[in-house]
Design a protein around this motif. Structure first.
Motif, PDB file in Angstrom:
ATOM      1  N   HIS A 145     -18.011 101.576 109.201  1.00 26.37           N
ATOM      2  CA  HIS A 145     -18.578 102.702 108.454  1.00 26.37           C
ATOM      3  C   HIS A 145     -19.936 103.100 109.011  1.00 26.37           C
ATOM      4  O   HIS A 145     -20.222 104.293 109.226  1.00 26.37           O
ATOM      5  N   ALA A 146     -20.795 102.109 109.272  1.00 24.17           N
ATOM      6  CA  ALA A 146     -22.118 102.407 109.820  1.00 24.17           C
ATOM      7  C   ALA A 146     -21.996 103.071 111.192  1.00 24.17           C
ATOM      8  O   ALA A 146     -22.741 104.003 111.515  1.00 24.17           O
ATOM      9  N   HIS A 147     -21.046 102.602 111.998  1.00 27.64           N
ATOM     10  CA  HIS A 147     -20.852 103.175 113.330  1.00 27.64           C
ATOM     11  C   HIS A 147     -20.388 104.624 113.227  1.00 27.64           C
ATOM     12  O   HIS A 147     -20.811 105.487 114.016  1.00 27.64           O
ATOM     13  N   GLN A 148     -19.541 104.907 112.266  1.00 28.36           N
ATOM     14  CA  GLN A 148     -19.051 106.270 112.066  1.00 28.36           C
ATOM     15  C   GLN A 148     -20.208 107.211 111.710  1.00 28.36           C
ATOM     16  O   GLN A 148     -20.300 108.327 112.222  1.00 28.36           O
ATOM     17  N   VAL A 149     -21.095 106.744 110.842  1.00 25.22           N
ATOM     18  CA  VAL A 149     -22.235 107.573 110.436  1.00 25.22           C
ATOM     19  C   VAL A 149     -23.218 107.745 111.587  1.00 25.22           C
ATOM     20  O   VAL A 149     -23.727 108.840 111.846  1.00 25.22           O
ATOM     21  N   ALA A 150     -23.479 106.648 112.324  1.00 21.44           N
ATOM     22  CA  ALA A 150     -24.475 106.683 113.398  1.00 21.44           C
ATOM     23  C   ALA A 150     -23.979 107.440 114.629  1.00 21.44           C
ATOM     24  O   ALA A 150     -24.791 107.821 115.484  1.00 21.44           O
ATOM     25  N   ALA A 151     -22.678 107.658 114.721  1.00 23.53           N
ATOM     26  CA  ALA A 151     -22.117 108.292 115.911  1.00 23.53           C
ATOM     27  C   ALA A 151     -22.538 109.747 116.063  1.00 23.53           C
ATOM     28  O   ALA A 151     -22.338 110.351 117.117  1.00 23.53           O
ATOM     29  N   GLY A 181     -24.024 101.370 116.647  1.00 25.23           N
ATOM     30  CA  GLY A 181     -24.095 102.419 117.648  1.00 25.23           C
ATOM     31  C   GLY A 181     -25.495 102.964 117.866  1.00 25.23           C
ATOM     32  O   GLY A 181     -25.669 104.048 118.433  1.00 25.23           O
ATOM     33  N   LEU A 182     -26.498 102.217 117.448  1.00 23.74           N
ATOM     34  CA  LEU A 182     -27.891 102.616 117.611  1.00 23.74           C
ATOM     35  C   LEU A 182     -28.553 101.740 118.670  1.00 23.74           C
ATOM     36  O   LEU A 182     -28.124 100.618 118.911  1.00 23.74           O
ATOM     37  N   ALA A 183     -29.621 102.236 119.267  1.00 18.00           N
ATOM     38  CA  ALA A 183     -30.342 101.471 120.289  1.00 18.00           C
ATOM     39  C   ALA A 183     -31.624 100.904 119.702  1.00 18.00           C
ATOM     40  O   ALA A 183     -32.325 101.584 118.932  1.00 18.00           O
ATOM     41  N   ASN A 184     -31.927  99.663 120.044  1.00 14.63           N
ATOM     42  CA  ASN A 184     -33.184  99.047 119.641  1.00 14.63           C
ATOM     43  C   ASN A 184     -34.251  99.448 120.659  1.00 14.63           C
ATOM     44  O   ASN A 184     -34.210  99.028 121.814  1.00 14.63           O
ATOM     45  N   ALA A 185     -35.221 100.246 120.218  1.00 15.72           N
ATOM     46  CA  ALA A 185     -36.256 100.740 121.122  1.00 15.72           C
ATOM     47  C   ALA A 185     -37.111  99.614 121.687  1.00 15.72           C
ATOM     48  O   ALA A 185     -37.772  99.782 122.712  1.00 15.72           O
ATOM     49  N   ALA A 186     -37.106  98.446 121.047  1.00 21.69           N
ATOM     50  CA  ALA A 186     -37.893  97.309 121.545  1.00 21.69           C
ATOM     51  C   ALA A 186     -37.414  96.849 122.917  1.00 21.69           C
ATOM     52  O   ALA A 186     -38.162  96.221 123.662  1.00 21.69           O
ATOM     53  N   ALA A 264     -26.245 102.801 106.767  1.00 20.83           N
ATOM     54  CA  ALA A 264     -25.466 104.043 106.785  1.00 20.83           C
ATOM     55  C   ALA A 264     -26.022 105.060 105.798  1.00 20.83           C
ATOM     56  O   ALA A 264     -26.172 106.249 106.134  1.00 20.83           O
ATOM     57  N   SER A 265     -26.349 104.613 104.594  1.00 23.57           N
ATOM     58  CA  SER A 265     -26.880 105.545 103.595  1.00 23.57           C
ATOM     59  C   SER A 265     -28.257 106.069 103.986  1.00 23.57           C
ATOM     60  O   SER A 265     -28.582 107.240 103.743  1.00 23.57           O
TER      61      SER A 265
END
Length: 272
Positions: A145-151, A181-186, A264-265
């Protein structure tokens, strides 16, 4: 944030139901134990089990005896198994072993795969592998679910806490972001597990969002005041902050499904 490291086999039946009686002396093993064991199996939890800032299920923990963390408390209870962190006080763990108590030690988890292994193995320790599989399925659903939202967009996120501490590329937080599906800027800073970054470094890094554990607008001390610095608030107001309470991410366990749902929220909120 823990995974089962060693190796000892699950004990033979210890009570009428054929299930072991277990004590936990670590806040993260507390939470795995409460999620997977029958209440009657739990003979005691660590001193921090009832701390709402550290413990995901602090309210539930109140129904179980609270241990001091010392071996003597545990020995009086005569558990079949003690679950502990690999970094729980060595002398305590060794004394329990010297008294012929079975101690199962857990290490810090640095990925969601580690977390799944920990859930599965704790399920075996308590004698409820079916519950472990159900929790893993719930975690997988939350990841999807989180991947779907972050896509929708390839966001870069920086997890920042007290005094400018950031979670590095080899951390549980980074794995949580990556699975969504997010990148860690660190990762752009070359920080492996975690480290401090200056205010200037954070601003110049230009992540799309910062991830924080709270956004109350009130600083309890100098460490938390970092996140309220005027420069950081200017570039990262509420619309640029993803808020996930620390109790959902400080340990690796079933609570990470809730952390991913919160992620996701929050993404849906800041995307509006």
């Amino acid at each position: 944030m823990l995974i089962l490291v060693a190796s000892l086999s699950v004990p033979a039946a210890a009570d009428a139901a054929g299930l072991p009686r277990i004590a936990s002396i670590n806040v993260c093993t507390d939470q795995l134990l409460m999620a997977l064991a029958d209440p009657g199996q739990i003979v005691g939890l660590s001193p921090y089990a009832r701390d709402p800032a550290r413990s995901w299920d602090a309210a539930k923990a109140r129904q179980f005896p609270q241990l001091s963390g010392a071996a003597e408390d545990v020995l009086v209870l005569e558990p079949d198994t003690v679950v502990a962190g690999r970094f729980t006080r060595l002398a305590t763990r060794q004394l329990l072993k010297d008294k012929a108590v079975r101690v199962v030690e857990f290490d810090a988890a640095r990925s969601l795969d580690d977390v799944k292994k920990a859930i599965r193995l704790m399920g075996d320790v308590v004698g409820h592998p079916d519950r472990a599989l159900a929790e893993i399925s719930r975690l997988d659903a939350a990841i999807a679910h989180a991947h779907q939202v972050a896509a929708r967009k390839p966001y870069r996120v920086l997890a920042v806490s007290r005094r400018g501490w950031v979670s590095g590329r080899d951390s549980l937080t980074s794995s949580l972001l990556a699975n969504a599906g997010l990148a860690n800027a660190a990762g752009d800073l070359g920080i492996k597990t975690g480290g401090f970054a200056s205010l200037e470094t954070i601003v110049n890094l230009k992540p799309d969002f910062i991830l924080v554990s709270e956004d109350s607008g009130f600083a309890e001390d100098e460490g938390s005041a970092f996140l309220l610095h005027p420069a950081l608030e200017r570039f990262y107001p509420a619309s640029k902050r993803i808020v996930i309470p620390e109790r959902l991410t400080v340990c690796g366990g079933p609570m990470l499904a809730q952390a991913l749902e919160r992620l996701a929220s929050e993404l849906e909120r800041v995307d509006r």
